[in-house]
Scaffold this active site. Structure first.
Site: not given
Length: 193
Positions: A11, A34, A37
């Site tokens: 990812s 983050r 993601h």
């Protein structure tokens, strides 16, 4: 050290083909990546407002054992590396003139007036109330979601000059708020790429 699953590694590899974060400061990069993601939405990169100094202070406080106070349980369960105090759990009913979320923040602020890291990922009224409490915090992650009040609450957080992470739009939510905390807790020595 946290074990990174191969799906997360893949990812991040995909994310980095779609978004160049190489020029961001380290903790800002960690938070932006983050959140992107977690949401599979690269447009967060232009929406998040991060301050590297505040991120360093928040990370240091968390690693030193500072209390982590979240507005709702959904944020708390999304933080995978440490327990949290859930403000909403401190408010079985709303105080007159307040939402239950704001009542919970008021109760949590009375218990943690100094040094806690605060994470608001649900109700704009929780962030509004936190600003009224005058708590002293190394970091406030203010990512409430909603069409009513969220943009104004996040703008008020930035205008108040508190060390913070926020965003400019109506979006936000528990997943993004927890992702920002996780980014700080996972930083240093971990690069899923």
């Amino acid at each position: 050290m946290r074990t990174v699953h191969p799906i997360e590694t893949e990812s991040y590899a995909i994310l980095r083909t779609r978004l160049d974060t190489a020029d961001l400061p380290p903790l800002t990069r960690a938070v932006v990546e983050r959140v992107v993601h977690t949401t599979a939405d690269p447009s967060w990169a232009g929406d998040l407002v991060c301050d590297e100094g505040a991120l360093r202070a928040g990370r240091a406080a968390l690693l030193a054992g500072a209390p982590l106070v979240t507005d709702v349980r959904m944020v708390a369960v999304g933080v995978t590396a440490r327990p949290s105090v859930v403000a909403l759990d401190l408010a079985p009913v709303a105080a007159p003139g307040l939402t239950r979320s704001a009542t919970g923040i008021r109760a949590a602020a009375a218990q943690y007036p100094d040094g806690a890291v605060w994470v608001i990922g649900n109700a704009p009224t929780a962030l509004d109330e936190l600003l009224r409490t005058g708590v002293r915090s190394p970091l406030v992650i203010g990512l409430p979601v909603g069409f009513v009040g969220s943009v104004a609450a996040k703008a008020a957080l930035r205008a108040a000059g508190w060390p913070s992470v926020s965003n400019r739009s109506e979006r936000g939510g528990a997943a993004a708020a927890a992702a920002a905390v996780n980014a700080l807790l996972y930083a240093d020595g971990e690069d899923p790429s």
